[in-house]
Design a protein around this motif. Structure first.
Motif, PDB file in Angstrom:
ATOM      1  N   LEU A 121       0.802  -1.222   0.000  1.00  0.00           N
ATOM      2  CA  LEU A 121       0.000   0.000   0.000  1.00  0.00           C
ATOM      3  C   LEU A 121       0.835   1.272   0.000  1.00  0.00           C
ATOM      4  O   LEU A 121       0.336   2.355  -0.345  1.00  0.00           O
ATOM      5  CB  LEU A 121      -0.929   0.012   1.221  1.00  0.00           C
ATOM      6  N   GLN A 122       2.112   1.166   0.375  1.00  0.00           N
ATOM      7  CA  GLN A 122       2.933   2.360   0.529  1.00  0.00           C
ATOM      8  C   GLN A 122       3.101   3.191  -0.743  1.00  0.00           C
ATOM      9  O   GLN A 122       3.200   4.423  -0.654  1.00  0.00           O
ATOM     10  CB  GLN A 122       4.292   1.985   1.108  1.00  0.00           C
ATOM     11  N   PRO A 123       3.129   2.588  -1.943  1.00  0.00           N
ATOM     12  CA  PRO A 123       3.203   3.450  -3.137  1.00  0.00           C
ATOM     13  C   PRO A 123       1.955   4.296  -3.352  1.00  0.00           C
ATOM     14  O   PRO A 123       1.994   5.261  -4.122  1.00  0.00           O
ATOM     15  CB  PRO A 123       3.377   2.442  -4.279  1.00  0.00           C
ATOM     16  N   PHE A 124       0.860   3.968  -2.680  1.00  0.00           N
ATOM     17  CA  PHE A 124      -0.413   4.640  -2.949  1.00  0.00           C
ATOM     18  C   PHE A 124      -0.938   5.468  -1.776  1.00  0.00           C
ATOM     19  O   PHE A 124      -1.710   6.402  -1.983  1.00  0.00           O
ATOM     20  CB  PHE A 124      -1.480   3.593  -3.320  1.00  0.00           C
ATOM     21  N   LEU A 125      -0.521   5.134  -0.558  1.00  0.00           N
ATOM     22  CA  LEU A 125      -1.040   5.818   0.622  1.00  0.00           C
ATOM     23  C   LEU A 125       0.103   6.195   1.556  1.00  0.00           C
ATOM     24  O   LEU A 125       1.111   5.480   1.625  1.00  0.00           O
ATOM     25  CB  LEU A 125      -2.023   4.918   1.380  1.00  0.00           C
ATOM     26  N   PRO A 126      -0.046   7.296   2.299  1.00  0.00           N
ATOM     27  CA  PRO A 126       0.979   7.627   3.305  1.00  0.00           C
ATOM     28  C   PRO A 126       0.931   6.642   4.464  1.00  0.00           C
ATOM     29  O   PRO A 126      -0.089   5.986   4.714  1.00  0.00           O
ATOM     30  CB  PRO A 126       0.583   9.039   3.749  1.00  0.00           C
ATOM     31  N   LEU A 127       2.021   6.563   5.186  1.00  0.00           N
ATOM     32  CA  LEU A 127       2.132   5.599   6.279  1.00  0.00           C
ATOM     33  C   LEU A 127       1.088   5.838   7.360  1.00  0.00           C
ATOM     34  O   LEU A 127       0.583   4.884   7.965  1.00  0.00           O
ATOM     35  CB  LEU A 127       3.537   5.666   6.879  1.00  0.00           C
ATOM     36  N   THR A 128       0.751   7.099   7.626  1.00  0.00           N
ATOM     37  CA  THR A 128      -0.252   7.381   8.647  1.00  0.00           C
ATOM     38  C   THR A 128      -1.613   6.806   8.250  1.00  0.00           C
ATOM     39  O   THR A 128      -2.318   6.221   9.083  1.00  0.00           O
ATOM     40  CB  THR A 128      -0.379   8.890   8.880  1.00  0.00           C
ATOM     41  N   ALA A 129      -1.998   6.965   6.991  1.00  0.00           N
ATOM     42  CA  ALA A 129      -3.282   6.439   6.531  1.00  0.00           C
ATOM     43  C   ALA A 129      -3.302   4.923   6.614  1.00  0.00           C
ATOM     44  O   ALA A 129      -4.306   4.322   7.036  1.00  0.00           O
ATOM     45  CB  ALA A 129      -3.557   6.899   5.099  1.00  0.00           C
ATOM     46  N   ILE A 130      -2.207   4.287   6.237  1.00  0.00           N
ATOM     47  CA  ILE A 130      -2.141   2.824   6.296  1.00  0.00           C
ATOM     48  C   ILE A 130      -2.270   2.347   7.740  1.00  0.00           C
ATOM     49  O   ILE A 130      -3.001   1.394   8.034  1.00  0.00           O
ATOM     50  CB  ILE A 130      -0.824   2.322   5.677  1.00  0.00           C
ATOM     51  N   GLY A 131      -1.574   3.014   8.648  1.00  0.00           N
ATOM     52  CA  GLY A 131      -1.664   2.641  10.061  1.00  0.00           C
ATOM     53  C   GLY A 131      -3.075   2.798  10.612  1.00  0.00           C
ATOM     54  O   GLY A 131      -3.569   1.943  11.347  1.00  0.00           O
ATOM     55  N   ASN A 132      -3.732   3.883  10.249  1.00  0.00           N
ATOM     56  CA  ASN A 132      -5.089   4.119  10.739  1.00  0.00           C
ATOM     57  C   ASN A 132      -6.083   3.130  10.142  1.00  0.00           C
ATOM     58  O   ASN A 132      -6.990   2.650  10.843  1.00  0.00           O
ATOM     59  CB  ASN A 132      -5.519   5.551  10.410  1.00  0.00           C
ATOM     60  N   LEU A 133      -5.944   2.820   8.872  1.00  0.00           N
ATOM     61  CA  LEU A 133      -6.833   1.845   8.249  1.00  0.00           C
ATOM     62  C   LEU A 133      -6.626   0.455   8.845  1.00  0.00           C
ATOM     63  O   LEU A 133      -7.583  -0.307   9.029  1.00  0.00           O
ATOM     64  CB  LEU A 133      -6.604   1.825   6.738  1.00  0.00           C
ATOM     65  N   THR A 134      -5.383   0.142   9.168  1.00  0.00           N
ATOM     66  CA  THR A 134      -5.094  -1.136   9.819  1.00  0.00           C
ATOM     67  C   THR A 134      -5.735  -1.196  11.198  1.00  0.00           C
ATOM     68  O   THR A 134      -6.260  -2.237  11.611  1.00  0.00           O
ATOM     69  CB  THR A 134      -3.575  -1.345   9.940  1.00  0.00           C
ATOM     70  N   PHE A 135      -5.705  -0.071  11.908  1.00  0.00           N
ATOM     71  CA  PHE A 135      -6.338   0.008  13.224  1.00  0.00           C
ATOM     72  C   PHE A 135      -7.847  -0.211  13.124  1.00  0.00           C
ATOM     73  O   PHE A 135      -8.423  -1.018  13.866  1.00  0.00           O
ATOM     74  CB  PHE A 135      -6.037   1.369  13.847  1.00  0.00           C
TER      75      PHE A 135
END
Length: 205
Positions: free
Chosen positions: A98-112
């Motif tokens: 997901l990192q090529p498409f989303l910032p790390l903060t968004a990925i972390g929050n979506l995972t949460f």
């Protein structure tokens, strides 16, 4: 076929309700997906180490060609091993593509948010299985989905999860796979078969 389709619709509805409740319970996190992560200024900012985890795992493999279980970027020039580090491999593996498409903060929050909803859903499935196999539920089968739904609420949306989210302990709120493992371990015992055993091993891993 009709019975299976009816149960599938119940499962989908339960999962969607848990997903909506995860957004509501963590509000206004959904409005800050790209800029903030759950945490507290009163603690040690552990939440940012889990954001770093996703970046380092991908960077070490693709850019440096090194093992993500060792870092030359920390305690340089001594370096440090990360074998016992709180990586939470599922979260970093989700983050990887997901990192090529989303910032790390968004990925972390979506995972949460995913972990909250899926924790509730996995507990729902486990409770439903246990309730369906009891004598009382066979006599009163209509109560099973409601009781299982409540069990999912208790497990997935407990204050325990919110407390550890607030202090940035992301490895502790990642509890979705425990009920899944328990469910398929019980199925392996009571309904022997390769599929159940493989799923039990997968969720344990």
């Amino acid at each position: 076929m009709t019975h299976t389709w009816s149960r599938s619709r119940i499962y989908l509805a339960v999962l969607l309700i848990y997903a909506v409740l995860a957004v509501v319970m963590t509000w206004p996190l959904a409005t800050h997906l790209f800029t903030h992560v759950p945490g507290s200024y009163n603690w040690a900012f552990d939440e940012y180490s889990f954001v770093w985890n996703g970046w380092w795992f991908r960077h070490s493999l693709l850019t440096l060609g090194e093992s993500p279980l060792h870092s030359s970027y920390i305690f340089y020039p001594i370096t440090v091993d990360l074998i016992l580090y709180t990586y939470n491999f599922f979260n970093v593996l989700i983050s990887f593509p997901l990192q090529p498409f989303l910032p790390l903060t968004a990925i972390g929050n979506l995972t949460f948010l995913f972990s909250i909803a899926m924790s509730g859903f996995s507990a729902f499935l486990l409770a439903e299985y246990l309730l369906r196999t009891t004598e009382h539920s066979r006599r009163v089968p209509k109560i099973v989905p409601y009781a299982a739904f409540f069990a999912g609420l208790v497990y997935g949306f407990s204050s325990y999860r919110m407390v550890y989210a607030a202090i940035g302990h992301n490895d502790i709120w990642s509890t979705a796979w425990i009920p899944f493992y328990t469910l398929y371990l019980l199925k392996t015992i009571h309904e022997p078969g390769r599929r159940n055993a493989l799923l039990a091993g997968l969720f344990f891993a």
